[in-house]
Design an enzyme around this catalytic site. Sequence first.
Site, short mmCIF file in Angstrom:
data_model
loop_
_atom_site.label_atom_id
_atom_site.label_comp_id
_atom_site.label_asym_id
_atom_site.label_seq_id
_atom_site.Cartn_x
_atom_site.Cartn_y
_atom_site.Cartn_z
N LYS A 89 5.31 -3.78 -6.26
CA LYS A 89 4.70 -2.48 -6.55
C LYS A 89 3.43 -2.42 -5.73
O LYS A 89 2.52 -3.22 -5.90
CB LYS A 89 4.37 -2.38 -8.05
CG LYS A 89 3.57 -1.13 -8.45
CD LYS A 89 4.45 0.09 -8.51
CE LYS A 89 3.71 1.29 -9.11
NZ LYS A 89 3.50 1.15 -10.57
N SER B 118 0.61 0.28 -3.31
CA SER B 118 0.09 1.63 -3.15
C SER B 118 0.85 2.35 -2.04
O SER B 118 1.23 1.74 -1.04
CB SER B 118 -1.39 1.57 -2.79
OG SER B 118 -1.84 2.84 -2.38
N THR C 273 -3.83 4.54 -2.57
CA THR C 273 -3.72 6.00 -2.54
C THR C 273 -5.02 6.62 -3.04
O THR C 273 -5.46 7.65 -2.52
CB THR C 273 -2.55 6.47 -3.41
OG1 THR C 273 -1.37 5.82 -2.97
CG2 THR C 273 -2.36 7.97 -3.30
N ALA C 274 -5.63 5.99 -4.03
CA ALA C 274 -6.90 6.50 -4.54
C ALA C 274 -7.91 6.60 -3.40
O ALA C 274 -8.64 7.59 -3.28
CB ALA C 274 -7.43 5.58 -5.64
N HIS D 55 -6.12 4.88 -13.30
CA HIS D 55 -5.43 4.49 -14.53
C HIS D 55 -6.22 4.84 -15.79
O HIS D 55 -6.71 5.94 -15.94
CB HIS D 55 -5.06 3.02 -14.48
CG HIS D 55 -4.10 2.66 -13.40
ND1 HIS D 55 -3.14 3.52 -12.94
CD2 HIS D 55 -3.94 1.53 -12.67
CE1 HIS D 55 -2.43 2.95 -11.99
NE2 HIS D 55 -2.90 1.74 -11.80
#
Length: 282
Positions: free
Chosen positions: A56, A58, A109-110, A153
């Site tokens: 997992k 980004s 991505t943030a 989150h």
Amino acid sequence: MAEPLRIAHSPCPNDTFAFHAWTHGLVPGAEAPEVTFADIDVTNSAALTGELDILKISYAALPWVLDQYALLPCGGALGRGCGPLVLTGPQTGGDLTGKVVAVPSERSTAYLLFRLWAAEAVPGGLGEVVVLPFHEIMPAVRDGRVDAGLVIHEARFTYQDYGLVKLADMGEAWEARTGLPIPLGAIVAKRSLGAARLRELADAVRASVRAAWADPAASREYVLAHAQEMDPAVADQHIALYVNEFTAELGEEGYAAVRALLTRAAAEGLVPAVTPEALAFP
């Protein structure tokens, strides 16, 4: 005997909830992978080495790993109303010109959403950007060690407990500009596994997500055990935000969101350009 599949993902509730059935051998006919828990910055780096089968990561890290890994059309985190936040202390004010900002990763991505936002919202230019582990960012802002922090989150629900102020919501800015959901986390698997096995993995992920929705109680103990002392109500909010229709299937809108993010980021020189063919699932 063949080596077992190995997956690395975060201990966050959305991942443990979505993958519980698969990783616990509860998906009929699917091989249960060995799990390693790791922060997103760790998995982003691990994808560059190609040591693990499934990760997992980004979406922001995707352009650097598509030669070795294929994007699975399910299992990831996209959504609306779930974007990263820029937080400050109450005395900082609204201008980040020249300020020190903490981020959880420079290949997240943030971070891409933040840089795309800052290009317009902070014309004077940011000061230093420092990378801190996710759980250290809000305390660092609170204690004045940095001027602002980019958080993800469950921080959406807890930042006021630290006495912090929301300066901007990166998700709101993205959705207002594009009308698309926010692509946050992607599931990738090694291309060397072969097309047939990759399709089997995608089927297992879809089945795991549906099993989680069908019986949420089955994963409850597992989710909370890895939720870093998170309040159960916050864990539930976290799951509700990040495990949604796009987790079960990216679909046309999900792929459009991914292409939009990577295209805009490439235009700003933040990531290498990615062709549509590179995103296609075998």
